[in-house]
Design a protein around this motif. Structure first.
Motif, PDB file in Angstrom:
ATOM      1  N   TYR A   1      -4.018  -2.113  -4.423  1.00  5.11           N
ATOM      2  CA  TYR A   1      -2.758  -2.329  -5.140  1.00  5.11           C
ATOM      3  C   TYR A   1      -2.356  -3.803  -5.093  1.00  5.11           C
ATOM      4  CZ  TYR A   1       1.932  -1.131  -6.891  1.00  5.11           C
ATOM      5  OH  TYR A   1       3.089  -1.048  -7.621  1.00  5.11           O
ATOM      6  N   THR A   2      -1.120  -4.122  -4.691  1.00  2.00           N
ATOM      7  CA  THR A   2      -0.627  -5.495  -4.760  1.00  2.00           C
ATOM      8  C   THR A   2      -0.909  -6.306  -3.500  1.00  2.00           C
ATOM      9  OG1 THR A   2       1.558  -4.759  -4.049  1.00  2.00           O
ATOM     10  CG2 THR A   2       1.168  -4.917  -6.422  1.00  2.00           C
ATOM     11  N   GLY A   3      -1.700  -5.756  -2.594  1.00  2.00           N
ATOM     12  CA  GLY A   3      -2.279  -6.555  -1.531  1.00  2.00           C
ATOM     13  C   GLY A   3      -1.473  -6.765  -0.277  1.00  2.00           C
ATOM     14  N   VAL A   4      -0.343  -6.086  -0.111  1.00  2.00           N
ATOM     15  CA  VAL A   4       0.445  -6.318   1.104  1.00  2.00           C
ATOM     16  C   VAL A   4      -0.342  -5.881   2.344  1.00  2.00           C
ATOM     17  CG1 VAL A   4       2.637  -5.898   2.279  1.00  2.00           C
ATOM     18  CG2 VAL A   4       2.574  -6.062  -0.217  1.00  2.00           C
ATOM     19  N   GLY A   5      -1.011  -4.716   2.269  1.00  2.00           N
ATOM     20  CA  GLY A   5      -1.846  -4.282   3.390  1.00  2.00           C
ATOM     21  C   GLY A   5      -3.005  -5.223   3.638  1.00  2.00           C
ATOM     22  N   THR A   6      -3.634  -5.709   2.583  1.00  2.00           N
ATOM     23  CA  THR A   6      -4.725  -6.675   2.717  1.00  2.00           C
ATOM     24  C   THR A   6      -4.253  -7.926   3.430  1.00  2.00           C
ATOM     25  OG1 THR A   6      -5.895  -5.865   0.755  1.00  2.00           O
ATOM     26  CG2 THR A   6      -6.288  -8.157   1.396  1.00  2.00           C
ATOM     27  N   LEU A   7      -3.097  -8.436   3.048  1.00  7.40           N
ATOM     28  CA  LEU A   7      -2.572  -9.656   3.665  1.00  7.40           C
ATOM     29  C   LEU A   7      -2.106  -9.406   5.094  1.00  7.40           C
ATOM     30  CD1 LEU A   7      -0.606 -11.061   0.599  1.00  7.40           C
ATOM     31  CD2 LEU A   7      -2.890 -11.708   1.406  1.00  7.40           C
ATOM     32  N   ALA A   8      -1.588  -8.204   5.375  1.00 11.19           N
ATOM     33  CA  ALA A   8      -1.194  -7.884   6.746  1.00 11.19           C
ATOM     34  C   ALA A   8      -2.386  -7.940   7.683  1.00 11.19           C
ATOM     35  CB  ALA A   8      -0.547  -6.503   6.790  1.00 11.19           C
TER      36      ALA A   8
ATOM     37  N   ASP B   1      -9.412  -2.766  -6.246  1.00 13.82           N
ATOM     38  CA  ASP B   1      -8.485  -1.976  -7.050  1.00 13.82           C
ATOM     39  C   ASP B   1      -8.975  -1.995  -8.489  1.00 13.82           C
ATOM     40  OD1 ASP B   1      -5.409  -0.869  -6.566  1.00 13.82           O
ATOM     41  OD2 ASP B   1      -5.852  -1.367  -8.651  1.00 13.82           O
ATOM     42  N   ALA B   2      -8.777  -0.873  -9.192  1.00  8.94           N
ATOM     43  CA  ALA B   2      -9.248  -0.762 -10.573  1.00  8.94           C
ATOM     44  C   ALA B   2      -8.347  -1.490 -11.555  1.00  8.94           C
ATOM     45  CB  ALA B   2      -9.355   0.714 -10.965  1.00  8.94           C
ATOM     46  N   SER B   3      -7.141  -1.848 -11.143  1.00  8.43           N
ATOM     47  CA  SER B   3      -6.177  -2.487 -12.034  1.00  8.43           C
ATOM     48  C   SER B   3      -6.283  -4.009 -11.949  1.00  8.43           C
ATOM     49  CB  SER B   3      -4.751  -2.044 -11.682  1.00  8.43           C
ATOM     50  OG  SER B   3      -3.794  -2.844 -12.337  1.00  8.43           O
ATOM     51  N   LYS B   4      -6.646  -4.622 -13.058  1.00  7.02           N
ATOM     52  CA  LYS B   4      -6.712  -6.079 -13.106  1.00  7.02           C
ATOM     53  C   LYS B   4      -5.349  -6.700 -12.829  1.00  7.02           C
ATOM     54  CE  LYS B   4      -8.239  -9.836 -16.164  1.00  7.02           C
ATOM     55  NZ  LYS B   4      -8.806 -10.144 -17.513  1.00  7.02           N
ATOM     56  N   LYS B   5      -4.287  -6.061 -13.356  1.00  6.38           N
ATOM     57  CA  LYS B   5      -2.932  -6.559 -13.134  1.00  6.38           C
ATOM     58  C   LYS B   5      -2.555  -6.513 -11.658  1.00  6.38           C
ATOM     59  CE  LYS B   5       1.870  -5.767 -14.549  1.00  6.38           C
ATOM     60  NZ  LYS B   5       2.777  -4.942 -15.386  1.00  6.38           N
ATOM     61  N   SER B   6      -2.901  -5.415 -10.972  1.00  4.74           N
ATOM     62  CA  SER B   6      -2.566  -5.299  -9.548  1.00  4.74           C
ATOM     63  C   SER B   6      -3.311  -6.327  -8.717  1.00  4.74           C
ATOM     64  CB  SER B   6      -2.886  -3.884  -9.050  1.00  4.74           C
ATOM     65  OG  SER B   6      -2.008  -2.939  -9.620  1.00  4.74           O
ATOM     66  N   VAL B   7      -4.583  -6.544  -9.009  1.00  2.00           N
ATOM     67  CA  VAL B   7      -5.355  -7.535  -8.255  1.00  2.00           C
ATOM     68  C   VAL B   7      -4.806  -8.936  -8.501  1.00  2.00           C
ATOM     69  CG1 VAL B   7      -7.634  -8.575  -7.956  1.00  2.00           C
ATOM     70  CG2 VAL B   7      -7.420  -6.096  -8.168  1.00  2.00           C
ATOM     71  N   ALA B   8      -4.409  -9.221  -9.739  1.00  2.00           N
ATOM     72  CA  ALA B   8      -3.804 -10.519 -10.024  1.00  2.00           C
ATOM     73  C   ALA B   8      -2.512 -10.696  -9.227  1.00  2.00           C
ATOM     74  CB  ALA B   8      -3.533 -10.652 -11.519  1.00  2.00           C
TER      75      ALA B   8
ATOM     76  N   PRO C   1     -10.370 -15.682   3.900  1.00  2.00           N
ATOM     77  CA  PRO C   1     -11.593 -14.993   3.481  1.00  2.00           C
ATOM     78  C   PRO C   1     -11.298 -13.594   2.931  1.00  2.00           C
ATOM     79  CG  PRO C   1     -11.424 -14.983   5.875  1.00  2.00           C
ATOM     80  CD  PRO C   1     -10.308 -15.842   5.372  1.00  2.00           C
ATOM     81  N   ILE C   2     -10.924 -13.544   1.654  1.00  3.19           N
ATOM     82  CA  ILE C   2     -10.602 -12.289   0.973  1.00  3.19           C
ATOM     83  C   ILE C   2     -11.395 -12.229  -0.327  1.00  3.19           C
ATOM     84  CG2 ILE C   2      -8.814 -10.832  -0.023  1.00  3.19           C
ATOM     85  CD1 ILE C   2      -6.753 -12.363   1.655  1.00  3.19           C
ATOM     86  N   ARG C   3     -12.154 -11.156  -0.527  1.00  5.60           N
ATOM     87  CA  ARG C   3     -12.811 -10.902  -1.811  1.00  5.60           C
ATOM     88  C   ARG C   3     -11.900 -10.018  -2.649  1.00  5.60           C
ATOM     89  NH1 ARG C   3     -18.317  -8.114  -0.893  1.00  5.60           N
ATOM     90  NH2 ARG C   3     -18.448  -8.414  -3.164  1.00  5.60           N
ATOM     91  N   TRP C   4     -11.501 -10.499  -3.816  1.00  6.12           N
ATOM     92  CA  TRP C   4     -10.627  -9.762  -4.708  1.00  6.12           C
ATOM     93  C   TRP C   4     -11.474  -9.140  -5.808  1.00  6.12           C
ATOM     94  CZ3 TRP C   4      -5.958  -9.535  -2.626  1.00  6.12           C
ATOM     95  CH2 TRP C   4      -5.483 -10.597  -1.853  1.00  6.12           C
ATOM     96  N   LEU C   5     -11.546  -7.819  -5.867  1.00  6.13           N
ATOM     97  CA  LEU C   5     -12.457  -7.140  -6.775  1.00  6.13           C
ATOM     98  C   LEU C   5     -11.721  -6.153  -7.669  1.00  6.13           C
ATOM     99  CD1 LEU C   5     -15.280  -6.349  -4.197  1.00  6.13           C
ATOM    100  CD2 LEU C   5     -15.196  -8.259  -5.812  1.00  6.13           C
ATOM    101  N   VAL C   6     -11.898  -6.307  -8.989  1.00 10.97           N
ATOM    102  CA  VAL C   6     -11.420  -5.317  -9.952  1.00 10.97           C
ATOM    103  C   VAL C   6     -12.572  -4.340 -10.164  1.00 10.97           C
ATOM    104  CG1 VAL C   6     -10.496  -4.913 -12.266  1.00 10.97           C
ATOM    105  CG2 VAL C   6      -9.925  -7.033 -11.036  1.00 10.97           C
ATOM    106  N   GLU C   7     -12.533  -3.247  -9.423  1.00 14.51           N
ATOM    107  CA  GLU C   7     -13.654  -2.307  -9.392  1.00 14.51           C
ATOM    108  C   GLU C   7     -13.129  -0.885  -9.262  1.00 14.51           C
ATOM    109  OE1 GLU C   7     -17.013  -2.685  -9.287  1.00 14.51           O
ATOM    110  OE2 GLU C   7     -17.481  -4.715  -8.598  1.00 14.51           O
ATOM    111  N   ASP C   8     -13.952   0.063  -9.692  1.00 19.53           N
ATOM    112  CA  ASP C   8     -13.709   1.463  -9.366  1.00 19.53           C
ATOM    113  C   ASP C   8     -14.061   1.659  -7.886  1.00 19.53           C
ATOM    114  OD1 ASP C   8     -13.475   4.431 -10.348  1.00 19.53           O
ATOM    115  OD2 ASP C   8     -15.320   4.327  -9.179  1.00 19.53           O
ATOM    116  N   ALA C   9     -13.107   2.151  -7.103  1.00 15.49           N
ATOM    117  CA  ALA C   9     -13.285   2.218  -5.647  1.00 15.49           C
ATOM    118  C   ALA C   9     -14.480   3.077  -5.248  1.00 15.49           C
ATOM    119  CB  ALA C   9     -12.011   2.736  -4.991  1.00 15.49           C
TER     120      ALA C   9
END
Length: 297
Positions: free
Chosen positions: A135-142, A154-161, A176-184
């Motif tokens: 989603y919008t990455g709060v857990g990733t950043l935590a 995340d499958a949503s380009k908007k959410s990854v952006a 060091p974060i890989r941001w991927l618009v992908e089907d999980a």
């Protein structure tokens, strides 16, 4: 847990804090504070009577009359239309906003989950962690703020952006974060074929969704295979796999049984239970989601 044993369900509770507080609830609604702003949203599980007589709000989400969801925001304060900044744990800054899906750009009841996962990776040198349906990455950043090398899917380009914007807002654009618009599910299966390994995996899947190439996700059908693939990506030296499930007719006992099937061969334990939000003043706890988790400790 041995076969036939009755599991002890666990409650993980989000407490009132500066970025989010459940002020009151009842009559099928909840009254929440996100930073300096107040909101009213539907909450079917709030079957009791509210504590307060008046809920002055900056915006309220009015649901549609059908059972398929929908609805719209009604704004008393136009200032919240374009969103505002919030901070989690003095480290993670992010943009909150009133979305068409009735939530506000992050899930505040995940606070105890983020804290629990951070505790699991203490002592690891550059732990590798994957956040599926990020989603919008709060857990990733935590987790990134705690030293993890992250894969955010995340499958949503908007959410990854938006997640990348939140990383920049938090001063973590160079982490060091890989941001991927992908089907999980497809990405996880490819990681298995590549022989990859992770120290931790967070899964926060929706009830229904579509991938970037039209892939269909239905949690009851697709979750078992995804959990099986996640098992192939962790080993005895890994630290955790955490699954949350929202808005489905499912029991934490079912989630625990699924996790036990795939993770019982590893050291550690499998647990299940509910996420909840503690109301301000300690009157009650509002249930929000189900979870199951495997942890090495």
């Amino acid at each position: 847990m041995t076969a036939g044993a009755v599991p002890d369900l666990t409650l993980m509770t989000s407490q009132p804090r500066s970025d989010y507080t459940l002020v009151d609830s009842g009559d099928g609604r909840k009254y929440e504070r996100y930073g300096d702003f107040h909101f009213i949203r539907p909450e079917p599980q709030a079957m009791w009577s509210p504590r307060l007589d008046d809920w002055p709000a900056d915006a309220e989400f009015i649901p549609a009359s059908d059972e398929d969801g929908g609805g719209r925001w009604h704004y008393a304060n136009p200032a919240v239309r374009d969103g505002w900044e919030l901070t989690w744990n003095d480290k993670v800054r992010f943009h909150a906003s009133c979305t068409p899906f009735r939530h506000l750009g992050f899930f505040p009841d995940m606070d105890p989950v983020w804290r629990w996962m951070r505790a699991q990776i203490v002592g690891l040198d550059m732990p590798q962690v994957m956040n599926l349906f990020g989603y919008t990455g709060v857990g990733t950043l935590a987790l990134s703020a705690a030293g993890a090398h992250m894969v955010h899917v995340d499958a949503s380009k908007k959410s990854v952006a938006q997640a990348r914007d939140n990383a920049a807002l938090s001063g973590m654009a160079d982490r060091p974060i890989r941001w991927l618009v992908e089907d999980a599910a497809k990405f996880t299966a490819r990681e298995v074929r590549r022989g990859r390994r992770y120290d931790g995996i967070l899964l926060d899947p929706p009830k229904f969704g579509r991938g970037p190439n039209g892939e269909t996700w239905r949690i009851e059908m697709n979750l078992p295979d995804l959990i099986a693939d996640c098992r192939q990506l962790v080993d005895a030296d890994s630290r955790f796999v955490f699954l949350t499930v929202y808005a489905v007719r499912m029991s934490p006992l079912a989630l625990e049984a699924l996790m036990q099937q795939h993770f019982s061969d590893l050291p550690g334990k499998v647990e299940a239970g509910e996420l909840a939000v503690a109301e301000e003043g300690g009157r009650l706890m509002l249930p929000t989601a189900l979870f199951a988790r495997w942890s090495a400790a």
